[in-house]
Motif scaffolding. Structure first.
Motif, PDB file in Angstrom:
ATOM      1  N   THR A   1       0.830  -1.201   0.000  1.00 48.10           N
ATOM      2  CA  THR A   1       0.000   0.000   0.000  1.00 48.10           C
ATOM      3  C   THR A   1       0.868   1.256   0.000  1.00 48.10           C
ATOM      4  O   THR A   1       1.714   1.431   0.876  1.00 48.10           O
ATOM      5  N   GLY A   2       0.679   2.083  -0.987  1.00 45.49           N
ATOM      6  CA  GLY A   2       1.426   3.325  -1.090  1.00 45.49           C
ATOM      7  C   GLY A   2       2.783   3.202  -1.757  1.00 45.49           C
ATOM      8  O   GLY A   2       3.472   4.207  -1.954  1.00 45.49           O
ATOM      9  N   TYR A   3       3.154   1.971  -2.127  1.00 47.51           N
ATOM     10  CA  TYR A   3       4.480   1.770  -2.722  1.00 47.51           C
ATOM     11  C   TYR A   3       4.626   2.557  -4.019  1.00 47.51           C
ATOM     12  O   TYR A   3       5.611   3.283  -4.216  1.00 47.51           O
ATOM     13  N   TYR A   4       3.650   2.407  -4.914  1.00 48.93           N
ATOM     14  CA  TYR A   4       3.779   3.076  -6.211  1.00 48.93           C
ATOM     15  C   TYR A   4       3.589   4.583  -6.103  1.00 48.93           C
ATOM     16  O   TYR A   4       4.126   5.329  -6.919  1.00 48.93           O
ATOM     17  N   ASP A   5       2.846   5.039  -5.105  1.00 45.78           N
ATOM     18  CA  ASP A   5       2.755   6.478  -4.880  1.00 45.78           C
ATOM     19  C   ASP A   5       4.138   7.039  -4.547  1.00 45.78           C
ATOM     20  O   ASP A   5       4.549   8.081  -5.076  1.00 45.78           O
ATOM     21  N   ARG A   6       4.841   6.317  -3.696  1.00 41.80           N
ATOM     22  CA  ARG A   6       6.175   6.771  -3.290  1.00 41.80           C
ATOM     23  C   ARG A   6       7.157   6.683  -4.457  1.00 41.80           C
ATOM     24  O   ARG A   6       7.950   7.610  -4.695  1.00 41.80           O
ATOM     25  N   LEU A   7       7.088   5.575  -5.209  1.00 39.00           N
ATOM     26  CA  LEU A   7       7.985   5.416  -6.343  1.00 39.00           C
ATOM     27  C   LEU A   7       7.701   6.474  -7.405  1.00 39.00           C
ATOM     28  O   LEU A   7       8.627   7.034  -8.011  1.00 39.00           O
ATOM     29  N   SER A   8       6.428   6.771  -7.621  1.00 42.64           N
ATOM     30  CA  SER A   8       6.054   7.783  -8.605  1.00 42.64           C
ATOM     31  C   SER A   8       6.560   9.164  -8.193  1.00 42.64           C
ATOM     32  O   SER A   8       7.031   9.938  -9.033  1.00 42.64           O
ATOM     33  N   SER A   9       6.479   9.463  -6.906  1.00 45.51           N
ATOM     34  CA  SER A   9       6.978  10.751  -6.420  1.00 45.51           C
ATOM     35  C   SER A   9       8.483  10.861  -6.626  1.00 45.51           C
ATOM     36  O   SER A   9       8.997  11.919  -7.020  1.00 45.51           O
ATOM     37  N   GLN A  10       9.196   9.769  -6.364  1.00 44.71           N
ATOM     38  CA  GLN A  10      10.635   9.776  -6.577  1.00 44.71           C
ATOM     39  C   GLN A  10      10.955   9.967  -8.058  1.00 44.71           C
ATOM     40  O   GLN A  10      11.882  10.716  -8.414  1.00 44.71           O
ATOM     41  N   ALA A  11      10.178   9.287  -8.924  1.00 44.35           N
ATOM     42  CA  ALA A  11      10.412   9.419 -10.361  1.00 44.35           C
ATOM     43  C   ALA A  11      10.133  10.845 -10.824  1.00 44.35           C
ATOM     44  O   ALA A  11      10.880  11.414 -11.637  1.00 44.35           O
ATOM     45  N   ALA A  12       9.066  11.435 -10.305  1.00 48.62           N
ATOM     46  CA  ALA A  12       8.724  12.806 -10.679  1.00 48.62           C
ATOM     47  C   ALA A  12       9.816  13.781 -10.255  1.00 48.62           C
ATOM     48  O   ALA A  12      10.062  14.794 -10.917  1.00 48.62           O
ATOM     49  N   GLY A  13      10.493  13.467  -9.145  1.00 50.86           N
ATOM     50  CA  GLY A  13      11.566  14.323  -8.667  1.00 50.86           C
ATOM     51  C   GLY A  13      12.901  14.032  -9.314  1.00 50.86           C
ATOM     52  O   GLY A  13      13.907  14.684  -9.000  1.00 50.86           O
ATOM     53  N   GLY A  14      12.917  13.034 -10.212  1.00 50.82           N
ATOM     54  CA  GLY A  14      14.142  12.703 -10.934  1.00 50.82           C
ATOM     55  C   GLY A  14      15.149  11.911 -10.136  1.00 50.82           C
ATOM     56  O   GLY A  14      16.311  11.813 -10.532  1.00 50.82           O
ATOM     57  N   ASN A  15      14.696  11.311  -9.021  1.00 47.90           N
ATOM     58  CA  ASN A  15      15.650  10.549  -8.194  1.00 47.90           C
ATOM     59  C   ASN A  15      15.083   9.203  -7.736  1.00 47.90           C
ATOM     60  O   ASN A  15      15.051   8.920  -6.537  1.00 47.90           O
ATOM     61  N   PRO A  16      14.620   8.376  -8.667  1.00 47.42           N
ATOM     62  CA  PRO A  16      14.203   7.033  -8.262  1.00 47.42           C
ATOM     63  C   PRO A  16      15.411   6.244  -7.767  1.00 47.42           C
ATOM     64  O   PRO A  16      16.561   6.627  -8.013  1.00 47.42           O
ATOM     65  N   PRO A  17      15.190   5.132  -7.066  1.00 47.72           N
ATOM     66  CA  PRO A  17      16.303   4.288  -6.658  1.00 47.72           C
ATOM     67  C   PRO A  17      16.997   3.685  -7.878  1.00 47.72           C
ATOM     68  O   PRO A  17      16.408   3.578  -8.961  1.00 47.72           O
ATOM     69  N   ASP A  18      18.255   3.296  -7.705  1.00 47.80           N
ATOM     70  CA  ASP A  18      18.990   2.670  -8.809  1.00 47.80           C
ATOM     71  C   ASP A  18      18.325   1.382  -9.260  1.00 47.80           C
ATOM     72  O   ASP A  18      18.305   1.057 -10.448  1.00 47.80           O
ATOM     73  N   LEU A  19      17.800   0.633  -8.300  1.00 46.34           N
ATOM     74  CA  LEU A  19      17.196  -0.665  -8.570  1.00 46.34           C
ATOM     75  C   LEU A  19      15.901  -0.754  -7.786  1.00 46.34           C
ATOM     76  O   LEU A  19      15.864  -0.412  -6.604  1.00 46.34           O
ATOM     77  N   PHE A  20      14.822  -1.197  -8.448  1.00 44.63           N
ATOM     78  CA  PHE A  20      13.552  -1.264  -7.732  1.00 44.63           C
ATOM     79  C   PHE A  20      12.681  -2.398  -8.261  1.00 44.63           C
ATOM     80  O   PHE A  20      12.863  -2.902  -9.374  1.00 44.63           O
ATOM     81  N   GLN A  21      11.738  -2.775  -7.425  1.00 46.64           N
ATOM     82  CA  GLN A  21      10.784  -3.831  -7.745  1.00 46.64           C
ATOM     83  C   GLN A  21       9.581  -3.196  -8.429  1.00 46.64           C
ATOM     84  O   GLN A  21       9.149  -2.111  -8.055  1.00 46.64           O
ATOM     85  N   ILE A  22       9.044  -3.890  -9.429  1.00 52.75           N
ATOM     86  CA  ILE A  22       7.887  -3.384 -10.154  1.00 52.75           C
ATOM     87  C   ILE A  22       7.085  -4.584 -10.634  1.00 52.75           C
ATOM     88  O   ILE A  22       7.621  -5.706 -10.692  1.00 52.75           O
ATOM     89  N   ASP A  23       5.810  -4.408 -10.953  1.00 53.78           N
ATOM     90  CA  ASP A  23       5.021  -5.520 -11.470  1.00 53.78           C
ATOM     91  C   ASP A  23       4.416  -5.162 -12.814  1.00 53.78           C
ATOM     92  O   ASP A  23       4.639  -4.066 -13.349  1.00 53.78           O
TER      93      ASP A  23
END
Length: 437
Positions: A83-105
């Motif tokens: 819950t909330g994982y993709y919201d957090r990942l999306s926010s990081q992506a929008a800020g241009g700083n996603p993690p180097d490696l991440f889980q996705i489905d």
């Protein structure tokens, strides 16, 4: 100690360790991200996934193993519940700083690929820096978007028809089998209902289950999606709803009220576990969890229809950030997590069955849970029977899934005819997909 990689396909450990320095100092001719620079010294990679404490413990142990072999690489680990994982990942992506490696489905892979967030791994695969030869073909294919490898399966899963073996023994009725046609399956389910005097329905009504719809379509040479629209017609959808309307009329399935209990997919409410149906349409790796909910012995086979309609699906993927400063190191970590036997033994089956078949064989030997052994044996037996993988779903898939449940329940309850429900679903789903979800 087993070899770290499959001898005929994997790099030997010594070669991999020696090659890492070369990888860090070499340049890629077709790399989306910035290149590793050896002069930077130690490398710290950020990694993010969803899951519980057990997943975190096992993943961190595997990463520690990587660092023990490559002391210059350490990890900044972040994890949380789904819950909330993709919201957090999306926010990081929008800020241009996603993690180097991440889980996705597969709900989000296409979207993240089209938005240019994930690193294109195609050249890494082509040049064997990322080895996918140990994966079932349809599993490696299911990480491709527009013909490009954009992610790698962290583990494998496939739909499974979970059934009550003990009940069928008590009723002296045959078990469902691989390759049953849908009409044959509904007839079998009706026999189960009749034999229990209506106390236990033969099968869950899966008309709200996108997995069941998708495989039914594939058994007829069609797909759930074609680009950014549905891959089938209103007439197809009407036939799907008619199939289960007739099954309800024949008492093969329970009432709409009982069916609605399980439409959300909540494992604890599945009818094969609550004793209200002899079968449930689930993921095969959910067998152990379902088994804990009932004293009866459960089994698993494919969904009805041609086995080739199914494919080796990624339960989740590992993906890399396109803008990572260390793309080659990230790719090497993915290669390690997917292909290394010791890593595979640490990770076990927490994310699903090991994507690499050789790693899986080692992991299977260590399994003690009988239900997990059965799941592993089922998945492995299907490797040569799987059909080609479809393209991962387009952006908006999650909304289409929710829409299917809503519309199917209107048909299940009789509030809408099959044709009315089909028209509403096709119209609204296509509109949502065209709008990008």
């Amino acid at each position: 100690m087993p070899p770290a990689f499959r001898p005929s396909r994997r790099r030997a450990l010594a070669t991999a360790t020696a090659a890492l320095g070369l990888l860090l100092s070499s340049s890629l001719t077709a790399c989306d991200g910035a290149q590793d620079t050896p002069s930077e010294g130690p490398i710290r990679l950020s990694i993010f996934w969803w899951g519980g404490e057990k997943r975190a413990e096992l993943t961190e142990r595997a990463l520690q193993l990587y660092s023990s072999r490559h002391p210059e690489v350490t990890f900044q680990v972040t994890w949380q519940g789904n819950t909330g994982y993709y919201d957090r990942l999306s926010s990081q992506a929008a800020g241009g700083n996603p993690p180097d490696l991440f889980q996705i489905d597969d709900n989000y892979l296409t979207e993240y690929a089209e938005r240019g967030i994930v690193l294109d791994l195609t050249e890494h695969v082509r040049q064997n820096r990322l080895d996918l030869t140990g994966l079932p073909p349809s599993l490696s294919q299911y990480g491709q978007v527009a013909g490009r490898t954009m992610a790698v399966a962290a583990a494998e899963n496939t739909p499974g028809l979970i059934y009550n073996k003990s009940l069928l023994r008590r009723l002296n009725l045959p078990e469902p089998r691989i390759g049953m046609e849908y009409d044959e399956f509904v007839e079998w389910a009706t026999q189960v209902t009749d034999a229990t005097d209506g106390k236990v329905a033969g099968t869950m009504d899966p008309s709200a289950d996108y997995k069941a719809l998708w495989l039914w379509l594939r058994s007829q040479g069609k797909e759930l999606y074609r680009g950014r629209q549905l891959g089938f017609t209103e007439a197809d959808m009407t036939r799907w709803f008619d199939l289960w309307r007739d099954a309800r009329s024949d008492r093969a399935t329970p009432s709409a009220v009982v069916t609605a209990e399980a439409n959300s997919g909540d494992v604890t409410r599945q009818l094969v576990a609550t004793g209200k149906a002899a079968t449930s349409f689930m993921w095969s790796n959910q067998l152990p969890e379902l088994q804990k909910l009932t004293q009866d012995e459960l089994g698993v086979v494919t969904y009805p229809g041609a086995p080739k309609a199914q494919w080796a699906r990624a339960s989740m993927y590992w993906a890399a950030f396109r803008g990572s400063r260390h793309p080659e190191t990230v790719v090497d970590v993915i290669n390690f997590l997917v292909n290394d036997v010791e890593a595979g033994q640490i990770l076990g089956t927490e994310r699903g069955l090991s994507a690499n078949l050789d790693v899986r064989s080692y992991v299977e030997d260590t399994l003690t849970d009988q239900s997990m052994k059965l799941t592993a044996a089922f998945e492995t037996s299907m490797v040569d029977r799987f059909g080609p993988a479809p393209t991962p779903p387009p952006r908006g898939h999650a909304k289409v899934r929710a829409l299917l449940i809503s519309v199917a329940e209107s048909a299940q309850s009789g509030r809408a005819t099959s044709k009315e429900a089909a028209r509403a679903f096709v119209s609204e789903a296509n509109a949502s997909l065209a709008a990008g979800g």
